[in-house]
Design a protein around this motif. Structure first.
Motif, PDB file in Angstrom:
ATOM      1  N   VAL A  84       0.845  -1.207   0.000  1.00  0.00           N
ATOM      2  CA  VAL A  84       0.000   0.000   0.000  1.00  0.00           C
ATOM      3  C   VAL A  84       0.873   1.247   0.000  1.00  0.00           C
ATOM      4  O   VAL A  84       0.575   2.234  -0.690  1.00  0.00           O
ATOM      5  N   PHE A  85       1.952   1.219   0.740  1.00  0.00           N
ATOM      6  CA  PHE A  85       2.882   2.353   0.775  1.00  0.00           C
ATOM      7  C   PHE A  85       3.452   2.645  -0.614  1.00  0.00           C
ATOM      8  O   PHE A  85       3.459   3.788  -1.067  1.00  0.00           O
ATOM      9  N   PHE A  86       3.910   1.604  -1.312  1.00  0.00           N
ATOM     10  CA  PHE A  86       4.465   1.815  -2.650  1.00  0.00           C
ATOM     11  C   PHE A  86       3.398   2.272  -3.643  1.00  0.00           C
ATOM     12  O   PHE A  86       3.654   3.122  -4.498  1.00  0.00           O
ATOM     13  N   PHE A  87       2.193   1.740  -3.542  1.00  0.00           N
ATOM     14  CA  PHE A  87       1.110   2.195  -4.416  1.00  0.00           C
ATOM     15  C   PHE A  87       0.761   3.651  -4.115  1.00  0.00           C
ATOM     16  O   PHE A  87       0.450   4.416  -5.025  1.00  0.00           O
ATOM     17  N   SER A  88       0.817   4.044  -2.862  1.00  0.00           N
ATOM     18  CA  SER A  88       0.555   5.444  -2.500  1.00  0.00           C
ATOM     19  C   SER A  88       1.602   6.369  -3.099  1.00  0.00           C
ATOM     20  O   SER A  88       1.272   7.430  -3.627  1.00  0.00           O
ATOM     21  N   ILE A  89       2.840   5.984  -3.012  1.00  0.00           N
ATOM     22  CA  ILE A  89       3.912   6.792  -3.596  1.00  0.00           C
ATOM     23  C   ILE A  89       3.726   6.878  -5.110  1.00  0.00           C
ATOM     24  O   ILE A  89       3.830   7.962  -5.701  1.00  0.00           O
ATOM     25  N   GLY A  90       3.420   5.756  -5.749  1.00  0.00           N
ATOM     26  CA  GLY A  90       3.203   5.741  -7.191  1.00  0.00           C
ATOM     27  C   GLY A  90       2.037   6.617  -7.608  1.00  0.00           C
ATOM     28  O   GLY A  90       2.115   7.363  -8.588  1.00  0.00           O
ATOM     29  N   ALA A 103       0.845   9.202  -5.955  1.00  0.00           N
ATOM     30  CA  ALA A 103       1.216  10.602  -5.726  1.00  0.00           C
ATOM     31  C   ALA A 103       2.059  11.136  -6.881  1.00  0.00           C
ATOM     32  O   ALA A 103       1.856  12.263  -7.344  1.00  0.00           O
ATOM     33  N   VAL A 104       2.974  10.335  -7.379  1.00  0.00           N
ATOM     34  CA  VAL A 104       3.797  10.736  -8.523  1.00  0.00           C
ATOM     35  C   VAL A 104       2.920  10.931  -9.760  1.00  0.00           C
ATOM     36  O   VAL A 104       3.076  11.904 -10.497  1.00  0.00           O
ATOM     37  N   CYS A 105       1.979  10.023  -9.984  1.00  0.00           N
ATOM     38  CA  CYS A 105       1.082  10.136 -11.142  1.00  0.00           C
ATOM     39  C   CYS A 105       0.196  11.374 -11.042  1.00  0.00           C
ATOM     40  O   CYS A 105      -0.001  12.078 -12.030  1.00  0.00           O
ATOM     41  N   ILE A 106      -0.339  11.650  -9.878  1.00  0.00           N
ATOM     42  CA  ILE A 106      -1.190  12.837  -9.704  1.00  0.00           C
ATOM     43  C   ILE A 106      -0.390  14.098  -9.977  1.00  0.00           C
ATOM     44  O   ILE A 106      -0.863  15.015 -10.645  1.00  0.00           O
ATOM     45  N   GLN A 128       0.798  18.660 -13.552  1.00  0.00           N
ATOM     46  CA  GLN A 128       1.778  19.419 -14.336  1.00  0.00           C
ATOM     47  C   GLN A 128       1.382  19.440 -15.811  1.00  0.00           C
ATOM     48  O   GLN A 128       1.508  20.466 -16.479  1.00  0.00           O
ATOM     49  N   ALA A 129       0.907  18.314 -16.313  1.00  0.00           N
ATOM     50  CA  ALA A 129       0.479  18.247 -17.714  1.00  0.00           C
ATOM     51  C   ALA A 129      -0.707  19.178 -17.954  1.00  0.00           C
ATOM     52  O   ALA A 129      -0.771  19.860 -18.980  1.00  0.00           O
ATOM     53  N   TYR A 130      -1.618  19.243 -17.011  1.00  0.00           N
ATOM     54  CA  TYR A 130      -2.764  20.139 -17.144  1.00  0.00           C
ATOM     55  C   TYR A 130      -2.314  21.595 -17.178  1.00  0.00           C
ATOM     56  O   TYR A 130      -2.766  22.379 -18.013  1.00  0.00           O
ATOM     57  N   LEU A 131      -1.416  21.958 -16.281  1.00  0.00           N
ATOM     58  CA  LEU A 131      -0.919  23.335 -16.241  1.00  0.00           C
ATOM     59  C   LEU A 131      -0.162  23.697 -17.517  1.00  0.00           C
ATOM     60  O   LEU A 131      -0.304  24.807 -18.041  1.00  0.00           O
ATOM     61  N   MET A 132       0.623  22.768 -18.029  1.00  0.00           N
ATOM     62  CA  MET A 132       1.340  23.021 -19.270  1.00  0.00           C
ATOM     63  C   MET A 132       0.365  23.172 -20.435  1.00  0.00           C
ATOM     64  O   MET A 132       0.562  24.029 -21.312  1.00  0.00           O
ATOM     65  N   SER A 133      -0.666  22.367 -20.463  1.00  0.00           N
ATOM     66  CA  SER A 133      -1.675  22.452 -21.517  1.00  0.00           C
ATOM     67  C   SER A 133      -2.398  23.797 -21.467  1.00  0.00           C
ATOM     68  O   SER A 133      -2.621  24.435 -22.495  1.00  0.00           O
ATOM     69  N   ARG A 134      -2.746  24.216 -20.270  1.00  0.00           N
ATOM     70  CA  ARG A 134      -3.430  25.505 -20.106  1.00  0.00           C
ATOM     71  C   ARG A 134      -2.523  26.655 -20.550  1.00  0.00           C
ATOM     72  O   ARG A 134      -2.959  27.587 -21.231  1.00  0.00           O
ATOM     73  N   SER A 135      -1.264  26.592 -20.189  1.00  0.00           N
ATOM     74  CA  SER A 135      -0.307  27.612 -20.591  1.00  0.00           C
ATOM     75  C   SER A 135      -0.137  27.634 -22.109  1.00  0.00           C
ATOM     76  O   SER A 135      -0.073  28.708 -22.718  1.00  0.00           O
ATOM     77  N   ALA A 136      -0.083  26.469 -22.730  1.00  0.00           N
ATOM     78  CA  ALA A 136       0.047  26.393 -24.189  1.00  0.00           C
ATOM     79  C   ALA A 136      -1.196  26.953 -24.875  1.00  0.00           C
ATOM     80  O   ALA A 136      -1.082  27.641 -25.903  1.00  0.00           O
ATOM     81  N   GLN A 137      -2.374  26.694 -24.314  1.00  0.00           N
ATOM     82  CA  GLN A 137      -3.607  27.250 -24.879  1.00  0.00           C
ATOM     83  C   GLN A 137      -3.601  28.772 -24.794  1.00  0.00           C
ATOM     84  O   GLN A 137      -3.991  29.458 -25.745  1.00  0.00           O
ATOM     85  N   GLU A 138      -3.180  29.312 -23.672  1.00  0.00           N
ATOM     86  CA  GLU A 138      -3.107  30.761 -23.516  1.00  0.00           C
ATOM     87  C   GLU A 138      -2.116  31.368 -24.501  1.00  0.00           C
ATOM     88  O   GLU A 138      -2.399  32.395 -25.124  1.00  0.00           O
ATOM     89  N   LEU A 139      -0.963  30.744 -24.652  1.00  0.00           N
ATOM     90  CA  LEU A 139       0.045  31.247 -25.572  1.00  0.00           C
ATOM     91  C   LEU A 139      -0.454  31.197 -27.017  1.00  0.00           C
ATOM     92  O   LEU A 139      -0.254  32.141 -27.786  1.00  0.00           O
ATOM     93  N   SER A 140      -1.113  30.119 -27.370  1.00  0.00           N
ATOM     94  CA  SER A 140      -1.667  29.991 -28.718  1.00  0.00           C
ATOM     95  C   SER A 140      -2.713  31.075 -28.980  1.00  0.00           C
ATOM     96  O   SER A 140      -2.713  31.711 -30.044  1.00  0.00           O
TER      97      SER A 140
END
Length: 173
Positions: free
Chosen positions: A46-52, A54-57, A62-74
């Motif tokens: 459970v500990f390792f799945f929690s760490i995994g 957290a990394v995925c979230i 970060q991907a969402y923020l980058m996408s939003r920034s790219a949309q604004e720039l476009s």
């Protein structure tokens, strides 16, 4: 021979009753130990799945923020590019630009165009983005500065243009 082995057995384990009693108590502890090991193993998994997770979230956010920034720039670069074309082929005044941008407002420094959070033209009160167009004529050339800023003041995109004035371009023909 049998008596020797019984004597050795009783010396090592005590009486047969003691041996059976000890064996029963040992048997009671074995499943308990196995379940403890299983629980520890489960906790570690459970500990390792929690760490995994957290990394995925973190990666997805970060991907969402980058996408939003790219949309604004476009959006900003597209609007600035259109405004630059309009400024280049007009005199750059707010009146001339209002033909291409009906929501354009004249300002002391030039022309302002406001956009809401859905990136549609709007009033200054509802604005999330502001495009500023400043034009300066200096005899034979025109300098234009275009910028798109967010409501918080962050600059999304800037463009500077320098081209011959319409007055001098007409003389060359």
């Amino acid at each position: 021979m049998i008596t020797d082995s019984l004597t050795a057995f009783s010396c090592t384990f005590g009486t047969a009753e003691d041996f059976l009693e000890r064996n029963e108590t040992d048997m009671k502890h074995i499943p308990h130990t196995r379940s403890s090991l299983f629980l520890i193993e489960l906790i570690i998994a459970v500990f390792f799945f929690s760490i995994g997770s957290a990394v995925c979230i973190r990666a997805f956010s970060q991907a969402y923020l980058m996408s939003r920034s790219a949309q604004e720039l476009s959006f900003a670069s597209s609007q600035i590019s259109g405004a630059a074309s309009a400024v280049r082929y007009t005199d750059g005044s707010a009146e001339a630009l209002s033909e291409y941008f009906p929501s354009a407002r004249a300002d002391d420094s030039g022309c302002l165009i406001y956009y809401d959070r859905n990136r549609r033209p709007c009033s200054p009160e509802e604005a999330s983005y502001t495009m500023t167009i400043r034009t300066e004529q200096d005899g034979i050339r025109t300098d234009t500065f275009l910028s798109m800023t967010r409501q918080d003041g962050a600059v999304l995109y800037e463009l500077s243009l320098r081209y011959p004035s319409a007055v001098t371009a007409g003389k060359e023909e």
